[in-house]
Write a protein that holds these residues in place. Structure first.
Motif, mmCIF file in Angstrom:
data_model
loop_
_atom_site.group_PDB
_atom_site.id
_atom_site.type_symbol
_atom_site.label_atom_id
_atom_site.label_comp_id
_atom_site.label_asym_id
_atom_site.label_seq_id
_atom_site.Cartn_x
_atom_site.Cartn_y
_atom_site.Cartn_z
ATOM 1 N N ILE A 171 22.415 40.652 28.608
ATOM 2 C CA ILE A 171 22.844 41.536 27.532
ATOM 3 C C ILE A 171 21.627 41.800 26.661
ATOM 4 C CG2 ILE A 171 24.371 41.844 25.550
ATOM 5 C CD1 ILE A 171 26.355 39.976 26.971
ATOM 6 N N ALA A 172 21.171 43.037 26.681
ATOM 7 C CA ALA A 172 20.024 43.436 25.870
ATOM 8 C C ALA A 172 20.535 43.719 24.463
ATOM 9 C CB ALA A 172 19.351 44.668 26.462
ATOM 10 N N VAL A 173 20.084 42.925 23.515
ATOM 11 C CA VAL A 173 20.567 43.028 22.140
ATOM 12 C C VAL A 173 19.586 43.870 21.328
ATOM 13 C CG1 VAL A 173 21.241 41.739 20.087
ATOM 14 C CG2 VAL A 173 21.720 40.803 22.352
ATOM 15 N N ALA A 199 32.717 48.622 15.171
ATOM 16 C CA ALA A 199 33.696 48.901 16.235
ATOM 17 C C ALA A 199 32.983 49.180 17.549
ATOM 18 C CB ALA A 199 34.591 50.071 15.839
ATOM 19 N N LYS A 200 31.854 49.891 17.497
ATOM 20 C CA LYS A 200 31.078 50.159 18.711
ATOM 21 C C LYS A 200 30.524 48.854 19.283
ATOM 22 C CE LYS A 200 29.689 54.818 17.421
ATOM 23 N NZ LYS A 200 28.565 55.653 17.010
ATOM 24 N N ALA A 201 30.122 47.961 18.399
ATOM 25 C CA ALA A 201 29.592 46.672 18.856
ATOM 26 C C ALA A 201 30.669 45.883 19.595
ATOM 27 C CB ALA A 201 29.058 45.873 17.668
ATOM 28 N N VAL A 252 23.820 46.196 23.797
ATOM 29 C CA VAL A 252 24.636 46.102 22.587
ATOM 30 C C VAL A 252 23.736 46.327 21.370
ATOM 31 C CG1 VAL A 252 26.277 44.500 23.644
ATOM 32 C CG2 VAL A 252 24.376 43.598 22.314
ATOM 33 N N HIS A 253 24.367 46.692 20.265
ATOM 34 C CA HIS A 253 23.628 46.832 19.009
ATOM 35 C C HIS A 253 23.122 45.478 18.539
ATOM 36 C CE1 HIS A 253 24.336 51.023 18.071
ATOM 37 N NE2 HIS A 253 25.615 50.887 18.330
ATOM 38 N N HIS A 254 22.009 45.489 17.839
ATOM 39 C CA HIS A 254 21.455 44.268 17.262
ATOM 40 C C HIS A 254 22.265 43.904 16.017
ATOM 41 C CE1 HIS A 254 18.644 41.447 15.484
ATOM 42 N NE2 HIS A 254 18.024 41.422 16.655
ATOM 43 N N PRO A 255 22.544 42.613 15.808
ATOM 44 C CA PRO A 255 23.301 42.210 14.620
ATOM 45 C C PRO A 255 22.687 42.692 13.297
ATOM 46 C CG PRO A 255 23.116 40.378 16.134
ATOM 47 C CD PRO A 255 22.254 41.479 16.682
ATOM 48 N N ALA A 256 21.369 42.733 13.207
ATOM 49 C CA ALA A 256 20.731 43.199 11.967
ATOM 50 C C ALA A 256 21.089 44.662 11.693
ATOM 51 C CB ALA A 256 19.217 43.028 12.049
ATOM 52 N N TYR A 257 21.156 45.458 12.749
ATOM 53 C CA TYR A 257 21.561 46.861 12.601
ATOM 54 C C TYR A 257 23.000 46.939 12.095
ATOM 55 C CZ TYR A 257 23.182 51.504 13.910
ATOM 56 O OH TYR A 257 23.758 52.744 13.888
#
Length: 117
Positions: A50-52, A99-101, A85-90
């Protein structure tokens, strides 16, 4: 959140040290750590990657495509399924994207579960 225990997950970073002032890594920094990351992947033999975040996704997939175009697709990295997936910092800066995450994590889980069958 998707039911995997910490013992089932291995976390690796593109770089093995943080760039000054937490800036995005430069190409030569990614290149310097590339072989080490590939060795980690070869040793761990992950079922899925999973590329974060954008940096990980673009570097692992060797593309400049926007993260939005990379999400929701099962990519491959040396024969291993890879999802983005989106990065948590974003997500902390863009609360409306949570919701997208969740969709991304559910997609990653579905890819993972399909491997188990």
């Amino acid at each position: 959140a998707i039911g995997l225990r910490r013992e089932q997950v291995y976390i690796a970073n593109m770089l093995k040290c943080r760039p000054p002032n937490n800036r995005d890594p430069q190409a030569d920094e990614v290149d310097a750590c590339h072989d080490f990351l590939r060795q980690q992947i070869a040793l761990i033999k992950p079922k899925i990657i999973i590329a974060v975040g954008r940096i990980a996704a673009q570097n692992l997939l060797q593309t400049q495509q926007l993260l939005s175009r990379l999400r929701g697709i099962e990519h491959q990295l040396e024969g291993v399924p890879l999802t983005v997936v989106h990065h948590p910092a974003y997500l902390l800066r863009s609360l409306t994207e949570k919701a997208k995450a969740w969709e991304d994590l559910q997609f990653a889980l579905s890819v993972y579960q399909s491997l188990e069958q």
